[in-house]
Design an enzyme around this catalytic site. Sequence first.
Site, short mmCIF file in Angstrom:
data_model
loop_
_atom_site.label_atom_id
_atom_site.label_comp_id
_atom_site.label_asym_id
_atom_site.label_seq_id
_atom_site.Cartn_x
_atom_site.Cartn_y
_atom_site.Cartn_z
N ILE A 71 0.83 -1.21 0.00
CA ILE A 71 0.00 0.00 0.00
C ILE A 71 0.87 1.27 0.00
O ILE A 71 0.35 2.36 0.17
CB ILE A 71 -0.98 0.04 1.20
CG1 ILE A 71 -0.23 0.05 2.53
CG2 ILE A 71 -1.98 -1.10 1.12
CD1 ILE A 71 -1.12 0.36 3.73
N SER A 72 2.16 1.12 -0.25
CA SER A 72 3.07 2.26 -0.21
C SER A 72 3.01 3.06 -1.51
O SER A 72 3.29 2.51 -2.59
CB SER A 72 4.50 1.79 0.03
OG SER A 72 5.42 2.84 -0.26
N PRO A 73 2.72 4.36 -1.45
CA PRO A 73 2.75 5.16 -2.67
C PRO A 73 4.15 5.29 -3.24
O PRO A 73 4.34 5.42 -4.45
CB PRO A 73 2.21 6.53 -2.22
CG PRO A 73 2.53 6.60 -0.77
CD PRO A 73 2.38 5.19 -0.27
#
Length: 199
Positions: free
Chosen positions: A11-13
């Site tokens: 979920i890391s941008p």
Amino acid sequence: MAHIDYYLGTISPWCYLAGNRLEEIAARHGAQITYKPLDLLQLFDRTGGIRPADRHASRMEYRAQELPRWAAHLGMPLNLKPAHWPVNMAPSSYAIIAAQAAGGGDLGGLVQAILRAVWADQRDISDDAVIRDLLGASGFDPALADKGLFVGAETYGRNLEEAVQAGAFGAPFYVVRETDQRFWGQDRLDFLDRHLAQA
């Protein structure tokens, strides 16, 4: 041959913004990549980081400016407030772990597709149907989403422990095993490229 351990959170941008540059760098230098998805929030807890929900407003305001800047610089679409974020990272991480063990598809493409699903396509990567679709589109058996859950959970937990031991504290985090050189952030990929060229 160099070997890169890639610690990532699905979920890391910032992992999303890395795009396919790591894979291009590895191909250019004949390096191997081991993808190590982990619980990024627990990694923050274990290494002195702060979860996004608990960060000072100044940090979050800067993040809200910096992410679109990088997306524009890289020519990548980005929804700053995704419809499904944050979500449980475990199902998508297990899928990556299972696909890596099974082989036969585009693993880097799968990782990128999962991240793009969150940050560009407004899809819920904790949904089994979404994961099956992404697996199939990346050349893997969609049934991998339902297989090896115990091994996936075990590996997912072990990846967190290995990250802490390797000195990782965020994501994306790249460690070159042979030299113990560590690179934190998609904006350090040029340094990783240079390091591999000199190794």
